[in-house]
Design an enzyme around this catalytic site. Structure first.
Site, PDB file in Angstrom:
ATOM      1  N   LYS A  20       0.841  -1.197   0.000  1.00 30.99           N
ATOM      2  CA  LYS A  20       0.000   0.000   0.000  1.00 30.99           C
ATOM      3  C   LYS A  20       0.885   1.260   0.000  1.00 30.99           C
ATOM      4  CE  LYS A  20      -3.799  -2.469   2.326  1.00 30.99           C
ATOM      5  NZ  LYS A  20      -4.552  -2.634   3.604  1.00 30.99           N
ATOM      6  N   TYR A  60     -12.270  -2.995  -3.058  1.00 32.28           N
ATOM      7  CA  TYR A  60     -12.782  -3.080  -1.680  1.00 32.28           C
ATOM      8  C   TYR A  60     -14.306  -3.012  -1.609  1.00 32.28           C
ATOM      9  CZ  TYR A  60      -8.104  -2.773   0.459  1.00 32.28           C
ATOM     10  OH  TYR A  60      -6.821  -3.025   0.876  1.00 32.28           O
ATOM     11  N   ASN A 123      -1.652  -0.234   7.339  1.00 26.03           N
ATOM     12  CA  ASN A 123      -1.113  -1.573   7.618  1.00 26.03           C
ATOM     13  C   ASN A 123      -0.292  -2.160   6.462  1.00 26.03           C
ATOM     14  OD1 ASN A 123      -3.257  -2.223   5.984  1.00 26.03           O
ATOM     15  ND2 ASN A 123      -4.315  -3.524   7.465  1.00 26.03           N
ATOM     16  N   HIS A 126      -1.670  -5.573   1.375  1.00 24.23           N
ATOM     17  CA  HIS A 126      -2.901  -6.337   1.136  1.00 24.23           C
ATOM     18  C   HIS A 126      -2.543  -7.728   0.651  1.00 24.23           C
ATOM     19  CE1 HIS A 126      -6.764  -7.621  -0.544  1.00 24.23           C
ATOM     20  NE2 HIS A 126      -6.067  -8.035  -1.581  1.00 24.23           N
ATOM     21  N   GLU A 137      -8.795 -10.754  -8.058  1.00 28.98           N
ATOM     22  CA  GLU A 137      -8.022  -9.524  -7.839  1.00 28.98           C
ATOM     23  C   GLU A 137      -6.865  -9.392  -8.837  1.00 28.98           C
ATOM     24  OE1 GLU A 137      -7.102  -9.712  -3.639  1.00 28.98           O
ATOM     25  OE2 GLU A 137      -9.209  -9.399  -3.085  1.00 28.98           O
TER      26      GLU A 137
HETATM   27  P1  IDP Z   1      -7.320  -7.420   5.524  1.00 29.68           P
HETATM   28  O1  IDP Z   1      -6.545  -6.389   4.724  1.00 29.68           O
HETATM   29  O2  IDP Z   1      -6.508  -7.932   6.691  1.00 29.68           O
HETATM   30  O3  IDP Z   1      -7.890  -8.520   4.666  1.00 29.68           O
HETATM   31  P2  IDP Z   1     -10.025  -6.333   5.687  1.00 29.68           P
HETATM   32  O4  IDP Z   1     -10.964  -6.553   6.822  1.00 29.68           O
HETATM   33  O5  IDP Z   1     -10.312  -7.038   4.403  1.00 29.68           O
HETATM   34  O6  IDP Z   1      -8.547  -6.658   6.216  1.00 29.68           O
HETATM   35  O7  IDP Z   1      -9.969  -4.765   5.430  1.00 29.68           O
HETATM   36  C1  IDP Z   1      -9.322  -4.267   4.290  1.00 29.68           C
HETATM   37  C2  IDP Z   1      -8.496  -3.079   4.688  1.00 29.68           C
HETATM   38  O8  IDP Z   1      -9.360  -2.030   5.150  1.00 29.68           O
HETATM   39  C3  IDP Z   1      -7.530  -3.301   5.851  1.00 29.68           C
HETATM   40  O9  IDP Z   1      -6.316  -3.922   5.463  1.00 29.68           O
HETATM   41  C4  IDP Z   1      -7.317  -1.891   6.334  1.00 29.68           C
HETATM   42  O10 IDP Z   1      -6.407  -1.174   5.489  1.00 29.68           O
HETATM   43  C5  IDP Z   1      -8.715  -1.285   6.159  1.00 29.68           C
HETATM   44  N1  IDP Z   1      -9.490  -1.386   7.389  1.00 29.68           N
HETATM   45  C6  IDP Z   1     -10.128  -2.466   7.874  1.00 29.68           C
HETATM   46  N2  IDP Z   1     -10.743  -2.187   9.038  1.00 29.68           N
HETATM   47  C7  IDP Z   1     -10.493  -0.891   9.286  1.00 29.68           C
HETATM   48  C8  IDP Z   1     -10.834   0.003  10.357  1.00 29.68           C
HETATM   49  O11 IDP Z   1     -11.525  -0.362  11.322  1.00 29.68           O
HETATM   50  N3  IDP Z   1     -10.353   1.280  10.259  1.00 29.68           N
HETATM   51  C9  IDP Z   1      -9.609   1.717   9.219  1.00 29.68           C
HETATM   52  N4  IDP Z   1      -9.267   0.920   8.208  1.00 29.68           N
HETATM   53  C10 IDP Z   1      -9.685  -0.370   8.224  1.00 29.68           C
HETATM   54 MG    MG Z   2      -9.409  -8.465   3.176  1.00 20.83          MG
END
Ligand code: IDP
Ligand code: MG
Length: 160
Positions: A20, A60, A123, A126, A137
């Site tokens: 990212k 997303y 984070n 992805h 994807e």
């Molecule tokens: P993942 O990336 O671990 O699969 P997902 O639940 O699919 O997690 O969420 C996609 C992305 O959305 C996360 O990696 C993060 O960047 C963002 N995200 C998820 N939950 C939150 C939140 O509560 N606050 C802000 N960003 C979030």
């Molecule tokens: Mg995810």
């Protein structure tokens, strides 16, 4: 003897991995790619890419009802990302383990998020959550001709 189970153990999967914008800005590209390379997976696609808003929204789309969705698409489009396709037996689940859980503060040390990030909203990486989504994807982020079929020289040293 369950031949379908044996066959599924050998199925080669594909996963879409994306560094990212924070990972690119923080100079973590080499470190992150290196972890997948060293593990022994095969890189089949790689590009630096400025993601348009509609692509971020499509990628997303399952999260589009979440309160953080606008900030998420803003984050993903805020700078270049590194798009990658990786291939291997069990690569989808294994990549998720290498990446660590969504919240970097809860991610285990040794994982990418556990070692390199502190907040869910930044984070750094992805990874697809299922083989089906891996295929979907990769098709979404790469055009035809951008993926490369090849045989790594180390292949016979990775699998018997
Ligand atoms: P993942 O990336 O671990 O699969 P997902 O639940 O699919 O997690 O969420 C996609 C992305 O959305 C996360 O990696 C993060 O960047 C963002 N995200 C998820 N939950 C939150 C939140 O509560 N606050 C802000 N960003 C979030
Ligand atoms: Mg995810």
């Amino acid at each position: 003897f369950l031949p379908h189970l044996v066959a599924s153990l050998e199925d080669v999967d594909q996963t879409y991995i994306m560094i990212k914008p924070d990972g690119v800005q923080r100079g973590l590209v080499g470190e992150i790619i290196s972890r997948f390379e060293k593990k022994g997976f095969k890189l089949t696609g790689l590009k630096l890419f400025k993601c348009p808003k509609d692509l971020a929204e499509e990628h997303y789309k399952d999260l589009n009802a979440k309160p953080f969705f606008p900030k998420l698409t803003e984050y993903i489009t805020s700078g270049p990302v590194v798009c990658m396709a990786w291939e291997g037996v069990g690569v989808v689940a294994s990549a998720r383990k290498l990446i660590g859980v969504t919240n970097p503060l809860q991610a285990e040390p040794g994982t990418i998020r556990g070692d390199l990030a502190v907040q869910t909203g930044r984070n750094v990486i992805h990874g697809s959550d299922s083989p089906e989504n891996g295929k979907r994807e990769i098709a979404l982020w790469f055009k035809e001709g951008e993926l490369c079929e090849w045989t790594p020289a180390q292949a016979p040293w990775l699998r018997e």
